[in-house]
Write a protein that holds these residues in place. Structure first.
Motif, PDB file in Angstrom:
ATOM      1  N   GLY A 150       0.777  -1.231   0.000  1.00 28.88           N
ATOM      2  CA  GLY A 150       0.000   0.000   0.000  1.00 28.88           C
ATOM      3  C   GLY A 150       0.806   1.276   0.000  1.00 28.88           C
ATOM      4  O   GLY A 150       0.234   2.368   0.139  1.00 28.88           O
ATOM      5  N   SER A 151       2.131   1.181  -0.164  1.00 26.76           N
ATOM      6  CA  SER A 151       2.978   2.376  -0.239  1.00 26.76           C
ATOM      7  C   SER A 151       3.279   2.695  -1.698  1.00 26.76           C
ATOM      8  O   SER A 151       3.706   1.804  -2.453  1.00 26.76           O
ATOM      9  CB  SER A 151       4.299   2.159   0.514  1.00 26.76           C
ATOM     10  OG  SER A 151       4.080   2.039   1.901  1.00 26.76           O
ATOM     11  N   SER A 152       3.083   3.934  -2.089  1.00 27.81           N
ATOM     12  CA  SER A 152       3.488   4.355  -3.422  1.00 27.81           C
ATOM     13  C   SER A 152       5.011   4.353  -3.517  1.00 27.81           C
ATOM     14  O   SER A 152       5.718   4.364  -2.496  1.00 27.81           O
ATOM     15  CB  SER A 152       2.956   5.759  -3.717  1.00 27.81           C
ATOM     16  OG  SER A 152       1.550   5.779  -3.689  1.00 27.81           O
ATOM     17  N   VAL A 153       5.520   4.348  -4.735  1.00 33.28           N
ATOM     18  CA  VAL A 153       6.959   4.480  -4.957  1.00 33.28           C
ATOM     19  C   VAL A 153       7.181   5.647  -5.920  1.00 33.28           C
ATOM     20  O   VAL A 153       6.342   5.939  -6.768  1.00 33.28           O
ATOM     21  CB  VAL A 153       7.597   3.186  -5.516  1.00 33.28           C
ATOM     22  CG1 VAL A 153       7.496   2.060  -4.505  1.00 33.28           C
ATOM     23  CG2 VAL A 153       6.966   2.788  -6.849  1.00 33.28           C
ATOM     24  N   LEU A 154       8.324   6.325  -5.774  1.00 31.97           N
ATOM     25  CA  LEU A 154       8.624   7.488  -6.607  1.00 31.97           C
ATOM     26  C   LEU A 154       9.956   7.270  -7.300  1.00 31.97           C
ATOM     27  O   LEU A 154      10.969   6.988  -6.646  1.00 31.97           O
ATOM     28  CB  LEU A 154       8.657   8.761  -5.768  1.00 31.97           C
ATOM     29  CG  LEU A 154       8.586  10.085  -6.539  1.00 31.97           C
ATOM     30  CD1 LEU A 154       8.072  11.206  -5.647  1.00 31.97           C
ATOM     31  CD2 LEU A 154       9.922  10.492  -7.145  1.00 31.97           C
ATOM     32  N   LEU A 155       9.941   7.385  -8.627  1.00 31.88           N
ATOM     33  CA  LEU A 155      11.143   7.157  -9.426  1.00 31.88           C
ATOM     34  C   LEU A 155      11.349   8.322 -10.391  1.00 31.88           C
ATOM     35  O   LEU A 155      10.405   9.003 -10.784  1.00 31.88           O
ATOM     36  CB  LEU A 155      11.030   5.875 -10.259  1.00 31.88           C
ATOM     37  CG  LEU A 155      10.722   4.550  -9.586  1.00 31.88           C
ATOM     38  CD1 LEU A 155       9.234   4.313  -9.509  1.00 31.88           C
ATOM     39  CD2 LEU A 155      11.391   3.399 -10.333  1.00 31.88           C
ATOM     40  N   THR A 176       6.890  -0.655 -16.201  1.00 33.83           N
ATOM     41  CA  THR A 176       6.770  -2.099 -15.971  1.00 33.83           C
ATOM     42  C   THR A 176       6.227  -2.374 -14.578  1.00 33.83           C
ATOM     43  O   THR A 176       5.368  -3.248 -14.384  1.00 33.83           O
ATOM     44  CB  THR A 176       8.133  -2.780 -16.161  1.00 33.83           C
ATOM     45  OG1 THR A 176       8.596  -2.547 -17.492  1.00 33.83           O
ATOM     46  CG2 THR A 176       8.041  -4.275 -15.905  1.00 33.83           C
ATOM     47  N   LEU A 177       6.694  -1.603 -13.580  1.00 37.52           N
ATOM     48  CA  LEU A 177       6.196  -1.759 -12.211  1.00 37.52           C
ATOM     49  C   LEU A 177       4.691  -1.511 -12.142  1.00 37.52           C
ATOM     50  O   LEU A 177       3.952  -2.287 -11.525  1.00 37.52           O
ATOM     51  CB  LEU A 177       6.908  -0.777 -11.278  1.00 37.52           C
ATOM     52  CG  LEU A 177       8.214  -1.204 -10.640  1.00 37.52           C
ATOM     53  CD1 LEU A 177       8.818  -0.023  -9.885  1.00 37.52           C
ATOM     54  CD2 LEU A 177       8.008  -2.381  -9.709  1.00 37.52           C
ATOM     55  N   ALA A 178       4.246  -0.419 -12.752  1.00 39.22           N
ATOM     56  CA  ALA A 178       2.824  -0.080 -12.695  1.00 39.22           C
ATOM     57  C   ALA A 178       1.971  -1.160 -13.341  1.00 39.22           C
ATOM     58  O   ALA A 178       0.899  -1.518 -12.839  1.00 39.22           O
ATOM     59  CB  ALA A 178       2.590   1.269 -13.376  1.00 39.22           C
ATOM     60  N   VAL A 183      -1.347  -0.665 -10.718  1.00 32.81           N
ATOM     61  CA  VAL A 183      -1.610   0.611 -10.050  1.00 32.81           C
ATOM     62  C   VAL A 183      -1.434   1.749 -11.054  1.00 32.81           C
ATOM     63  O   VAL A 183      -0.725   1.605 -12.053  1.00 32.81           O
ATOM     64  CB  VAL A 183      -0.674   0.821  -8.846  1.00 32.81           C
ATOM     65  CG1 VAL A 183      -0.862  -0.285  -7.823  1.00 32.81           C
ATOM     66  CG2 VAL A 183       0.782   0.920  -9.283  1.00 32.81           C
ATOM     67  N   PRO A 184      -2.068   2.895 -10.812  1.00 33.49           N
ATOM     68  CA  PRO A 184      -1.922   4.028 -11.740  1.00 33.49           C
ATOM     69  C   PRO A 184      -0.549   4.679 -11.642  1.00 33.49           C
ATOM     70  O   PRO A 184       0.151   4.556 -10.627  1.00 33.49           O
ATOM     71  CB  PRO A 184      -3.024   4.996 -11.295  1.00 33.49           C
ATOM     72  CG  PRO A 184      -3.331   4.626  -9.893  1.00 33.49           C
ATOM     73  CD  PRO A 184      -3.059   3.166  -9.751  1.00 33.49           C
ATOM     74  N   VAL A 218      -2.749   8.307 -14.455  1.00 30.35           N
ATOM     75  CA  VAL A 218      -3.067   7.474 -15.620  1.00 30.35           C
ATOM     76  C   VAL A 218      -3.401   6.082 -15.095  1.00 30.35           C
ATOM     77  O   VAL A 218      -2.547   5.418 -14.501  1.00 30.35           O
ATOM     78  CB  VAL A 218      -1.885   7.411 -16.603  1.00 30.35           C
ATOM     79  CG1 VAL A 218      -2.218   6.502 -17.784  1.00 30.35           C
ATOM     80  CG2 VAL A 218      -1.527   8.817 -17.086  1.00 30.35           C
ATOM     81  N   PRO A 219      -4.641   5.619 -15.268  1.00 35.15           N
ATOM     82  CA  PRO A 219      -5.041   4.340 -14.655  1.00 35.15           C
ATOM     83  C   PRO A 219      -4.295   3.156 -15.240  1.00 35.15           C
ATOM     84  O   PRO A 219      -3.823   3.193 -16.382  1.00 35.15           O
ATOM     85  CB  PRO A 219      -6.538   4.268 -14.948  1.00 35.15           C
ATOM     86  CG  PRO A 219      -6.741   5.156 -16.139  1.00 35.15           C
ATOM     87  CD  PRO A 219      -5.730   6.248 -16.024  1.00 35.15           C
TER      88      PRO A 219
END
Length: 275
Positions: A150-155, A176-178, A183-184, A218-219
């Motif tokens: 449930g944690s977002s990631v930032l790249l 690829t992760l999304a 996840v959006p 972006v969904p």
């Protein structure tokens, strides 16, 4: 000469403040971790404190006027793969102004910085050794685990800071992760930091306006069943439109195809032999 000396003095104060405040605030971060980590499994409170800590350096710096637009587009209950263009070290500081919980993906060198790097490890941010296949695989696995929790990631999909402030081609990892996690993607556009503190620079360049824009998410459904290369190029085009630039791949292709200036006889004689 006077302006140059003033910029150098301001820069010394800025970096000195970062060093001294880090020595003071890391013990607080460690105490917070000891108290909250047993019940705060995603380390939300640790990240909130870290965001406040990092935000000091832009809020208290009179040279930088930071505005954040579109914060209402971030759903605090949602999990995202967050992406941003990367122009400067200052990007990291201004992105901590987002009111969101996320895990950074950061180059391994950052984790070796005393106090700051130690706090990054307390937050369980994700370490990446660029160009190392095993490290990339570990990064992807760690990000997938954070997203599942449930944690977002930032790249930074460009992979590194731009030398000239213009957009660089995106790498595939974030997209690829999304797709894997379903996840959006949350696109974030930063402007102005390349002029405030360019790559490899340590001297602050006077007063600058810095703008952070959160675009519409972006969904995941828009990413599925499409070649990842097409998705990457679509996001590059989106960023280029917002920044008012030519898409990076088109720019680089045009530069490669452009005729090269003929070398003078003297330049040809001084050129190293082929091979």
């Amino acid at each position: 000469m006077v302006k140059r000396a003033a910029r150098a003095g301001c820069s010394l104060l800025f970096w000195g403040f970062i060093a001294v405040s880090s020595l003071v605030l890391f013990p607080v971060a460690l105490l917070l971790w000891l108290v909250t980590a047993p019940f705060d499994r995603r380390l939300v409170w640790q990240h909130r404190f870290t965001s406040w800590w990092a935000s000091l350096y832009t809020r208290l710096n009179p040279l930088w006027r930071v505005t954040v637009e579109g914060a209402e587009r971030i759903d605090p209950a949602a999990t995202y793969v967050m992406i941003s263009n990367h122009q400067s070290f200052v990007d990291i500081l201004v992105l901590f102004r987002l009111r969101a919980h996320y895990k950074w993906v950061s180059k391994a060198e950052m984790f070796r910085i005393p106090c700051i790097g130690w706090n990054m490890r307390l937050n369980r941010y994700v370490e990446l050794l660029r160009g190392d296949a095993a490290s990339i695989a570990r990064m992807m696995a760690a990000c997938e685990a954070h997203l599942a929790a449930g944690s977002s990631v930032l790249l930074f999909p460009e992979g590194t800071r731009s030398l000239d402030g213009r957009l660089k081609p995106f790498k595939h990892g974030a997209f690829t992760l999304a797709r894997r996690a379903g996840v959006p993607i949350l696109p974030i556009v930063i402007e102005g930091t390349a002029h405030a503190l360019p790559k490899h620079g340590f001297v602050l360049r006077g007063r600058h306006a810095i703008r952070v824009r959160i675009l519409d998410p972006v969904p995941a459904s828009a990413l599925a069943d499409r070649p990842v290369e097409a998705v990457v190029e679509e996001f590059e085009a989106l960023y280029a439109r917002v920044l008012g630039e030519e898409p990076p791949r088109a720019r680089l292709t045009a530069a490669a195809a452009a005729p090269q200036p003929a070398r003078t006889p003297a330049a040809a004689r001084s050129a190293p032999p082929a091979g």
